[in-house]
Write a protein that holds these residues in place. Structure first.
Motif, PDB file in Angstrom:
ATOM      1  N   ARG A 302       0.866  -1.193   0.000  1.00  0.00           N
ATOM      2  CA  ARG A 302       0.000   0.000   0.000  1.00  0.00           C
ATOM      3  C   ARG A 302       0.896   1.233   0.000  1.00  0.00           C
ATOM      4  O   ARG A 302       2.055   1.176   0.449  1.00  0.00           O
ATOM      5  N   PRO A 303       0.364   2.342  -0.503  1.00  0.00           N
ATOM      6  CA  PRO A 303       1.182   3.556  -0.470  1.00  0.00           C
ATOM      7  C   PRO A 303       1.308   4.076   0.955  1.00  0.00           C
ATOM      8  O   PRO A 303       0.443   3.809   1.795  1.00  0.00           O
ATOM      9  N   LEU A 304       2.383   4.832   1.218  1.00  0.00           N
ATOM     10  CA  LEU A 304       2.543   5.436   2.542  1.00  0.00           C
ATOM     11  C   LEU A 304       2.063   6.885   2.510  1.00  0.00           C
ATOM     12  O   LEU A 304       2.229   7.581   1.505  1.00  0.00           O
ATOM     13  N   GLU A 305       1.471   7.320   3.605  1.00  0.00           N
ATOM     14  CA  GLU A 305       0.957   8.682   3.689  1.00  0.00           C
ATOM     15  C   GLU A 305       1.998   9.598   4.333  1.00  0.00           C
ATOM     16  O   GLU A 305       2.983   9.112   4.921  1.00  0.00           O
ATOM     17  N   ALA A 306       1.738  10.905   4.262  1.00  0.00           N
ATOM     18  CA  ALA A 306       2.717  11.881   4.778  1.00  0.00           C
ATOM     19  C   ALA A 306       3.086  11.601   6.226  1.00  0.00           C
ATOM     20  O   ALA A 306       4.243  11.763   6.629  1.00  0.00           O
ATOM     21  N   SER A 307       2.100  11.147   7.014  1.00  0.00           N
ATOM     22  CA  SER A 307       2.368  10.903   8.443  1.00  0.00           C
ATOM     23  C   SER A 307       3.357   9.759   8.638  1.00  0.00           C
ATOM     24  O   SER A 307       3.949   9.627   9.714  1.00  0.00           O
ATOM     25  N   GLU A 308       3.542   8.919   7.599  1.00  0.00           N
ATOM     26  CA  GLU A 308       4.390   7.724   7.756  1.00  0.00           C
ATOM     27  C   GLU A 308       5.779   7.876   7.126  1.00  0.00           C
ATOM     28  O   GLU A 308       6.609   6.991   7.240  1.00  0.00           O
ATOM     29  N   LEU A 309       6.001   8.988   6.415  1.00  0.00           N
ATOM     30  CA  LEU A 309       7.259   9.130   5.679  1.00  0.00           C
ATOM     31  C   LEU A 309       8.407   9.539   6.598  1.00  0.00           C
ATOM     32  O   LEU A 309       8.186  10.164   7.642  1.00  0.00           O
ATOM     33  N   SER A 310       9.631   9.233   6.187  1.00  0.00           N
ATOM     34  CA  SER A 310      10.801   9.662   6.964  1.00  0.00           C
ATOM     35  C   SER A 310      10.952  11.176   6.826  1.00  0.00           C
ATOM     36  O   SER A 310      10.423  11.776   5.877  1.00  0.00           O
ATOM     37  N   ASP A 311      11.696  11.776   7.760  1.00  0.00           N
ATOM     38  CA  ASP A 311      11.860  13.240   7.734  1.00  0.00           C
ATOM     39  C   ASP A 311      12.456  13.713   6.411  1.00  0.00           C
ATOM     40  O   ASP A 311      11.984  14.669   5.805  1.00  0.00           O
ATOM     41  N   GLY A 312      13.511  13.014   5.969  1.00  0.00           N
ATOM     42  CA  GLY A 312      14.205  13.432   4.744  1.00  0.00           C
ATOM     43  C   GLY A 312      13.308  13.292   3.516  1.00  0.00           C
ATOM     44  O   GLY A 312      13.289  14.166   2.644  1.00  0.00           O
ATOM     45  N   THR A 313      12.555  12.166   3.463  1.00  0.00           N
ATOM     46  CA  THR A 313      11.661  11.949   2.308  1.00  0.00           C
ATOM     47  C   THR A 313      10.608  13.055   2.261  1.00  0.00           C
ATOM     48  O   THR A 313      10.360  13.651   1.211  1.00  0.00           O
ATOM     49  N   LEU A 314      10.006  13.335   3.429  1.00  0.00           N
ATOM     50  CA  LEU A 314       8.960  14.356   3.462  1.00  0.00           C
ATOM     51  C   LEU A 314       9.533  15.714   3.063  1.00  0.00           C
ATOM     52  O   LEU A 314       8.926  16.464   2.285  1.00  0.00           O
ATOM     53  N   ARG A 315      10.739  16.014   3.562  1.00  0.00           N
ATOM     54  CA  ARG A 315      11.330  17.321   3.241  1.00  0.00           C
ATOM     55  C   ARG A 315      11.606  17.434   1.737  1.00  0.00           C
ATOM     56  O   ARG A 315      11.385  18.477   1.131  1.00  0.00           O
ATOM     57  N   TYR A 316      12.061  16.342   1.131  1.00  0.00           N
ATOM     58  CA  TYR A 316      12.322  16.381  -0.316  1.00  0.00           C
ATOM     59  C   TYR A 316      11.005  16.604  -1.080  1.00  0.00           C
ATOM     60  O   TYR A 316      10.955  17.386  -2.031  1.00  0.00           O
ATOM     61  N   LEU A 317       9.935  15.920  -0.654  1.00  0.00           N
ATOM     62  CA  LEU A 317       8.643  16.093  -1.336  1.00  0.00           C
ATOM     63  C   LEU A 317       8.159  17.539  -1.197  1.00  0.00           C
ATOM     64  O   LEU A 317       7.609  18.120  -2.135  1.00  0.00           O
ATOM     65  N   LEU A 318       8.377  18.120  -0.021  1.00  0.00           N
ATOM     66  CA  LEU A 318       7.971  19.516   0.192  1.00  0.00           C
ATOM     67  C   LEU A 318       8.751  20.446  -0.738  1.00  0.00           C
ATOM     68  O   LEU A 318       8.175  21.348  -1.366  1.00  0.00           O
ATOM     69  N   LEU A 319      10.051  20.212  -0.836  1.00  0.00           N
ATOM     70  CA  LEU A 319      10.869  21.065  -1.715  1.00  0.00           C
ATOM     71  C   LEU A 319      10.434  20.889  -3.165  1.00  0.00           C
ATOM     72  O   LEU A 319      10.319  21.870  -3.917  1.00  0.00           O
ATOM     73  N   ALA A 320      10.169  19.637  -3.555  1.00  0.00           N
ATOM     74  CA  ALA A 320       9.738  19.389  -4.947  1.00  0.00           C
ATOM     75  C   ALA A 320       8.417  20.106  -5.212  1.00  0.00           C
ATOM     76  O   ALA A 320       8.245  20.753  -6.254  1.00  0.00           O
ATOM     77  N   ALA A 321       7.476  20.023  -4.249  1.00  0.00           N
ATOM     78  CA  ALA A 321       6.173  20.690  -4.442  1.00  0.00           C
ATOM     79  C   ALA A 321       6.357  22.196  -4.545  1.00  0.00           C
ATOM     80  O   ALA A 321       5.692  22.868  -5.352  1.00  0.00           O
ATOM     81  N   ALA A 322       7.287  22.765  -3.766  1.00  0.00           N
ATOM     82  CA  ALA A 322       7.535  24.219  -3.830  1.00  0.00           C
ATOM     83  C   ALA A 322       8.141  24.583  -5.182  1.00  0.00           C
ATOM     84  O   ALA A 322       7.768  25.579  -5.802  1.00  0.00           O
ATOM     85  N   LEU A 323       9.068  23.751  -5.652  1.00  0.00           N
ATOM     86  CA  LEU A 323       9.791  24.080  -6.886  1.00  0.00           C
ATOM     87  C   LEU A 323       8.947  23.820  -8.145  1.00  0.00           C
ATOM     88  O   LEU A 323       9.241  24.371  -9.190  1.00  0.00           O
ATOM     89  N   PHE A 324       7.925  22.977  -8.031  1.00  0.00           N
ATOM     90  CA  PHE A 324       7.053  22.731  -9.185  1.00  0.00           C
ATOM     91  C   PHE A 324       5.785  23.579  -9.133  1.00  0.00           C
ATOM     92  O   PHE A 324       4.843  23.308  -9.872  1.00  0.00           O
ATOM     93  N   SER A 325       5.767  24.604  -8.281  1.00  0.00           N
ATOM     94  CA  SER A 325       4.581  25.460  -8.181  1.00  0.00           C
ATOM     95  C   SER A 325       4.091  25.884  -9.555  1.00  0.00           C
ATOM     96  O   SER A 325       4.867  26.426 -10.335  1.00  0.00           O
ATOM     97  N   PRO A 326       2.809  25.699  -9.859  1.00  0.00           N
ATOM     98  CA  PRO A 326       2.315  26.205 -11.141  1.00  0.00           C
ATOM     99  C   PRO A 326       2.411  27.727 -11.228  1.00  0.00           C
ATOM    100  O   PRO A 326       2.457  28.281 -12.310  1.00  0.00           O
ATOM    101  N   ARG A 327       2.420  28.407 -10.080  1.00  0.00           N
ATOM    102  CA  ARG A 327       2.634  29.865 -10.141  1.00  0.00           C
ATOM    103  C   ARG A 327       3.916  30.177  -9.364  1.00  0.00           C
ATOM    104  O   ARG A 327       3.893  30.267  -8.127  1.00  0.00           O
ATOM    105  N   LEU A 328       5.003  30.321 -10.114  1.00  0.00           N
ATOM    106  CA  LEU A 328       6.277  30.606  -9.444  1.00  0.00           C
ATOM    107  C   LEU A 328       6.309  32.059  -9.008  1.00  0.00           C
ATOM    108  O   LEU A 328       5.858  32.938  -9.738  1.00  0.00           O
ATOM    109  N   PRO A 329       6.853  32.328  -7.823  1.00  0.00           N
ATOM    110  CA  PRO A 329       6.986  33.730  -7.392  1.00  0.00           C
ATOM    111  C   PRO A 329       8.142  34.384  -8.143  1.00  0.00           C
ATOM    112  O   PRO A 329       8.993  33.669  -8.688  1.00  0.00           O
ATOM    113  N   PRO A 330       8.238  35.719  -8.170  1.00  0.00           N
ATOM    114  CA  PRO A 330       9.381  36.342  -8.848  1.00  0.00           C
ATOM    115  C   PRO A 330      10.701  36.087  -8.130  1.00  0.00           C
ATOM    116  O   PRO A 330      11.759  36.199  -8.735  1.00  0.00           O
TER     117      PRO A 330
END
Ligand SMILES: Nc1ncnc2c1ncn2[C@@H]1O[C@H](COP(=O)(O)OP(=O)(O)OP(=O)(O)O)[C@@H](O)[C@H]1O
Ligand SMILES: [Mg+2]
Length: 410
Positions: A302-330
């Motif tokens: 089964r897939p793992l949810e955010a509550s179950e991920l390791s600190d490093g994995t979660l932090r990488y996903l957060l950075l990826a989500a920030a960097l793939f923002s459909p609306r990038l800030p200037p």
């Protein structure tokens, strides 16, 4: 990483109002420092590094103080740091060559309080801005004599300051537009010493440059060490709404990922996840009001949810989500993004950052040499290796011409 045309640029397709310089005087270890930023036609990458205590965080905070001025919170932000007595440069007004050589003790004159000035400035391609703060004018009957006050502000056209390019000026409580032939027209007359002209003057028709500058600064995004502890906002669900850019605390991660899946560079995001965690894929369970992030990993039923991920994995996903923002800030600012990431993830992270820096300006404060080396060679990268001498932050190797690129308005 593929960069899809589907994802708009930071400024909706038009050229980003790039920052070319950040200048600071009198703030903590930044006695007098001007740094150039990495600039590309639509973006640019600035990487700030250096030994512990060299002034990286002070420079990062200076950007944050300019953003606080645009939100009307500068004086409160300085108060939260301990007020001017704590944040003002604690060294002498002038550091002589003899002091540097150790031939003369470090000493300053008494009665500096009246003269103490904290200045912050930024030069942009189209508009530049500077602000100067000091102590309250001496009023010995008041218990608030150590309160910081905004003394002067300037907005001018183009990068390097020239009196002829001045557009709007604030002196004390008065803000005026600078017109042709030295004629000026008042824009505001009783501005509080705690309020920046960026919030005091709000009419876009009367003062379009103030409006434009404030809007640009307000859209800067700061990501500073996402929390990944058990109670971290990113681990618990939040009612989901369309999220064009991830919140600073990462609490809307699932909604931000679903937004990327729907209108952003979904394939690019999956490729970035796969590059960091081979065989893994992200999906979002959208069946309830709080969306749930799901990381599918090889070998698990089964897939793992955010509550179950390791600190490093979660932090990488957060950075990826920030960097793939459909609306990038200037301007996208990442403070020590490598924290708690395994060294193997630094190269994929550097590729993500470099790709985003082709479309908007990115500022990274970094410690990890592997990340710095991986970013250094990317297009438009400006590496700022800070050093400290007699307590003051320096950028060694700056030429006279580079230093002259910034001049404080008088
Ligand atoms: N008011 C002040 N005047 C002069 N120096 C100050 C003042 N306040 C703090 N400092 C000094 O500024 C220096 C730089 O601090 P800063 O937090 O920016 O370092 P840094 O490069 O981020 O270090 P680290 O890698 O440890 O996070 C510190 O040595 C600190 O003691
Ligand atoms: Mg620091």
């Amino acid at each position: 990483m593929p960069v899809k045309g589907k994802t708009p640029t930071a400024n909706g397709g038009s050229a980003t109002p790039s920052l070319s310089h950040l200048a600071v005087a009198g703030y903590r270890s930044l006695q007098q420092l001007t740094v150039p930023l990495g600039v590309l036609p639509l973006g640019g990458l600035t990487v700030v590094c250096g030994a512990n205590g060299c002034g990286k965080s002070n420079l990062y905070r200076s950007l944050g103080l300019i953003a606080a001025a645009a939100r009307g919170e500068l004086v409160a932000a300085l108060a939260a740091e301990g007020g001017l007595p704590a944040v003002f440069w604690a060294g002498p007004e002038r550091t002589t060559r003899e002091m540097r050589r150790g031939e003369q003790p470090v000493q300053g004159s008494s009665g500096r309080r009246e003269a103490a000035r904290l200045r912050l400035g930024m030069a942009g391609a189209s508009l530049s801005y500077a602000i100067e703060l000091g102590y309250r004018a001496d009023d010995h009957s008041s218990a608030f004599v150590l309160d910081p006050e905004i003394k002067r502000e300037w907005i001018w056209a183009g990068g390097p300051f020239h009196p002829r390019s001045l557009l709007v000026q604030r002196s004390g409580a008065v803000v005026e537009r600078c017109g042709e032939g030295g004629r000026s027209q008042p824009l505001a007359l009783e501005v509080s010493p705690h309020e920046s002209l960026l919030t005091a003057v709000s009419d876009p028709l009367e003062a379009p440059e103030v409006f434009q500058l404030r809007r640009m600064i307000l859209s800067w995004r700061f990501y500073d060490s996402f929390r990944t502890d058990r109670q971290a906002p990113a681990r618990s669900g939040r009612i989901a709404t369309r999220t064009l850019s991830l919140a600073a605390d990462g609490g809307d991660l699932a909604a931000a990922v679903q937004t990327i899946i729907e209108i952003g560079d979904h394939e690019g995001l999956q490729a970035a996840i796969g590059a960091a965690f081979p065989g893994c894929r992200l999906t979002v369970d959208t069946s309830g009001p709080s969306f749930r992030l799901q990381l599918h990993q090889p070998g698990l039923l089964r897939p793992l949810e955010a509550s179950e991920l390791s600190d490093g994995t979660l932090r990488y996903l957060l950075l990826a989500a920030a960097l793939f923002s459909p609306r990038l800030p200037p301007l996208l600012v990442l403070n020590e993004p490598e924290n708690s990431l395994h060294p193997d993830l630094l190269e994929p992270l550097a590729r993500l950052i470099a790709a985003v820096a082709e479309r908007t300006q990115v500022w990274v404060v970094a410690h990890a040499e592997a990340l710095i080396t991986a970013l250094e060679d990317s297009p438009g990268c400006r590496l700022l290796r800070l050093e400290r001498e007699l307590g003051a932050t320096l950028l060694p190797g700056q030429t006279v011409l580079e230093r002259a690129a910034w001049r404080w308005p008088a």
